[in-house]
Write a protein that holds these residues in place. Sequence first.
Motif, PDB file in Angstrom:
ATOM      1  N   LYS A  75      -8.398  -7.446  -0.419  1.00 48.47           N
ATOM      2  CA  LYS A  75      -8.911  -6.567   0.622  1.00 48.47           C
ATOM      3  C   LYS A  75     -10.086  -5.822   0.009  1.00 48.47           C
ATOM      4  O   LYS A  75      -9.913  -4.887  -0.779  1.00 48.47           O
ATOM      5  CB  LYS A  75      -7.828  -5.585   1.087  1.00 48.47           C
ATOM      6  CG  LYS A  75      -8.279  -4.688   2.230  1.00 48.47           C
ATOM      7  CD  LYS A  75      -7.164  -3.754   2.655  1.00 48.47           C
ATOM      8  CE  LYS A  75      -7.616  -2.854   3.796  1.00 48.47           C
ATOM      9  NZ  LYS A  75      -6.535  -1.910   4.209  1.00 48.47           N
ATOM     10  N   ALA A  76     -11.297  -6.262   0.337  1.00 45.38           N
ATOM     11  CA  ALA A  76     -12.480  -5.717  -0.315  1.00 45.38           C
ATOM     12  C   ALA A  76     -13.694  -5.848   0.589  1.00 45.38           C
ATOM     13  O   ALA A  76     -13.748  -6.720   1.460  1.00 45.38           O
ATOM     14  CB  ALA A  76     -12.744  -6.440  -1.636  1.00 45.38           C
ATOM     15  N   HIS A  77     -14.658  -4.975   0.379  1.00 42.86           N
ATOM     16  CA  HIS A  77     -15.938  -5.074   1.069  1.00 42.86           C
ATOM     17  C   HIS A  77     -16.845  -6.016   0.282  1.00 42.86           C
ATOM     18  O   HIS A  77     -16.700  -6.170  -0.931  1.00 42.86           O
ATOM     19  CB  HIS A  77     -16.594  -3.700   1.190  1.00 42.86           C
ATOM     20  CG  HIS A  77     -15.834  -2.734   2.040  1.00 42.86           C
ATOM     21  ND1 HIS A  77     -15.740  -2.863   3.413  1.00 42.86           N
ATOM     22  CD2 HIS A  77     -15.132  -1.622   1.717  1.00 42.86           C
ATOM     23  CE1 HIS A  77     -15.008  -1.876   3.903  1.00 42.86           C
ATOM     24  NE2 HIS A  77     -14.620  -1.113   2.884  1.00 42.86           N
ATOM     25  N   SER A  78     -17.796  -6.634   0.981  1.00 41.49           N
ATOM     26  CA  SER A  78     -18.784  -7.487   0.331  1.00 41.49           C
ATOM     27  C   SER A  78     -20.142  -6.803   0.344  1.00 41.49           C
ATOM     28  O   SER A  78     -20.471  -6.065   1.278  1.00 41.49           O
ATOM     29  CB  SER A  78     -18.886  -8.836   1.047  1.00 41.49           C
ATOM     30  OG  SER A  78     -17.723  -9.610   0.842  1.00 41.49           O
ATOM     31  N   PHE A  79     -20.908  -7.064  -0.700  1.00 38.73           N
ATOM     32  CA  PHE A  79     -22.248  -6.487  -0.814  1.00 38.73           C
ATOM     33  C   PHE A  79     -23.197  -7.583  -1.247  1.00 38.73           C
ATOM     34  O   PHE A  79     -23.118  -8.080  -2.365  1.00 38.73           O
ATOM     35  CB  PHE A  79     -22.240  -5.339  -1.834  1.00 38.73           C
ATOM     36  CG  PHE A  79     -23.553  -4.620  -1.966  1.00 38.73           C
ATOM     37  CD1 PHE A  79     -23.940  -3.670  -1.032  1.00 38.73           C
ATOM     38  CD2 PHE A  79     -24.402  -4.885  -3.024  1.00 38.73           C
ATOM     39  CE1 PHE A  79     -25.155  -3.002  -1.154  1.00 38.73           C
ATOM     40  CE2 PHE A  79     -25.613  -4.227  -3.164  1.00 38.73           C
ATOM     41  CZ  PHE A  79     -25.995  -3.276  -2.222  1.00 38.73           C
ATOM     42  N   ASP A  80     -24.088  -7.997  -0.337  1.00 42.68           N
ATOM     43  CA  ASP A  80     -25.045  -9.071  -0.622  1.00 42.68           C
ATOM     44  C   ASP A  80     -26.298  -8.459  -1.237  1.00 42.68           C
ATOM     45  O   ASP A  80     -26.964  -7.619  -0.613  1.00 42.68           O
ATOM     46  CB  ASP A  80     -25.390  -9.797   0.675  1.00 42.68           C
ATOM     47  CG  ASP A  80     -26.223 -11.057   0.442  1.00 42.68           C
ATOM     48  OD1 ASP A  80     -26.708 -11.253  -0.692  1.00 42.68           O
ATOM     49  OD2 ASP A  80     -26.398 -11.829   1.395  1.00 42.68           O
ATOM     50  N   ILE A  81     -26.641  -8.890  -2.470  1.00 44.80           N
ATOM     51  CA  ILE A  81     -27.802  -8.308  -3.140  1.00 44.80           C
ATOM     52  C   ILE A  81     -29.111  -8.969  -2.752  1.00 44.80           C
ATOM     53  O   ILE A  81     -30.183  -8.499  -3.142  1.00 44.80           O
ATOM     54  CB  ILE A  81     -27.644  -8.370  -4.673  1.00 44.80           C
ATOM     55  CG1 ILE A  81     -27.640  -9.824  -5.169  1.00 44.80           C
ATOM     56  CG2 ILE A  81     -26.392  -7.637  -5.116  1.00 44.80           C
ATOM     57  CD1 ILE A  81     -27.730  -9.942  -6.673  1.00 44.80           C
ATOM     58  N   GLY A 136      -9.308   3.073  -5.534  1.00 46.67           N
ATOM     59  CA  GLY A 136      -8.457   2.194  -4.744  1.00 46.67           C
ATOM     60  C   GLY A 136      -9.210   1.107  -3.999  1.00 46.67           C
ATOM     61  O   GLY A 136      -8.607   0.326  -3.259  1.00 46.67           O
ATOM     62  N   ALA A 137     -10.531   1.018  -4.225  1.00 45.72           N
ATOM     63  CA  ALA A 137     -11.349   0.058  -3.480  1.00 45.72           C
ATOM     64  C   ALA A 137     -12.003  -0.961  -4.404  1.00 45.72           C
ATOM     65  O   ALA A 137     -12.226  -0.711  -5.588  1.00 45.72           O
ATOM     66  CB  ALA A 137     -12.429   0.782  -2.681  1.00 45.72           C
ATOM     67  N   ALA A 138     -12.310  -2.125  -3.833  1.00 43.88           N
ATOM     68  CA  ALA A 138     -13.026  -3.176  -4.551  1.00 43.88           C
ATOM     69  C   ALA A 138     -14.275  -3.551  -3.769  1.00 43.88           C
ATOM     70  O   ALA A 138     -14.285  -3.512  -2.536  1.00 43.88           O
ATOM     71  CB  ALA A 138     -12.139  -4.400  -4.740  1.00 43.88           C
ATOM     72  N   LEU A 139     -15.325  -3.915  -4.488  1.00 47.14           N
ATOM     73  CA  LEU A 139     -16.568  -4.370  -3.878  1.00 47.14           C
ATOM     74  C   LEU A 139     -16.919  -5.727  -4.484  1.00 47.14           C
ATOM     75  O   LEU A 139     -16.950  -5.879  -5.705  1.00 47.14           O
ATOM     76  CB  LEU A 139     -17.693  -3.370  -4.140  1.00 47.14           C
ATOM     77  CG  LEU A 139     -19.033  -3.678  -3.456  1.00 47.14           C
ATOM     78  CD1 LEU A 139     -18.896  -3.547  -1.939  1.00 47.14           C
ATOM     79  CD2 LEU A 139     -20.123  -2.726  -3.969  1.00 47.14           C
TER      80      LEU A 139
END
Length: 205
Positions: free
Chosen positions: A180-186, A28-31
Amino acid sequence: MTLCVTDLAVARGGVPVLDGVSFAIEPGAALILRGPNGAGKTTLLRCIAGLQPPLSGQIDGADETIAYAGHADGLKAMLSVRENLTFWAQVFGQRDITEALAAYDLEPLQDRLAGTLSAGQKRRLGLARLMVTGRPIWVLDEPTVSLDAAAVGLFAAAVTAHLGAGGMALIATHIDLGLKAHSFDITPFRAKPSQRSGASDEAFL
C-alpha cells in the motif's frame, strides 16, 4: 518525523539529471519511485541518502535516520550470515538479529559463509541488514533484483511490518510489490538538455 524533499536538483557526472523534485513521506508510509532506466532514480536516492551532494534544494528529516540499500549487497564474503548481520547491528548500535534472520528465512543459512551464497540468498542477507540498523527510513534502489517470487514476498512483508511500526520507505522499482504505497514518477522532473552546472558529484561515483 517526516522526510521532506523540496525543489531538489541532482547531477550525475556533473551533468544535471533531475530538477525541481519535491515530495514528502510521513511515518508509516511508502513512496515508490517510477521512471525509465537512466532517468535519475539511483542518483536521486544516493543524494537523499547523503552519498552525494545535491546541486540545489533541500532535504529535511534525513540526518541519521536513513538506511540505504543500493545495488551492492554490502556483505563480507568470509563472514557467515550471522556474523554479517551481527557486524552491521553493532555498527548501528543494535544487538538482536533474530527478527532479521527469521524475516528473510536465513536461519538455515546462518552458519554459511556469505561468499558461498547464491545471488538471491546474498540479496536476502543484504536486505536483512536494514532490519538491524534501527533506522526509521529505508531508501531502496531496485531491492528485488535476484529475488524469486517467494523472496519478493518476504521483502514485501518486511517492509509492511516496518511501516506498521511507524517506519518509512522510499523504493525505486519496476515491479508491483503489493504494498500500500503512493507512486512518484520522476519523468516530469528530468533536467532540460540545455541545463549545465559547474558543480560535480564525480568524487561520489
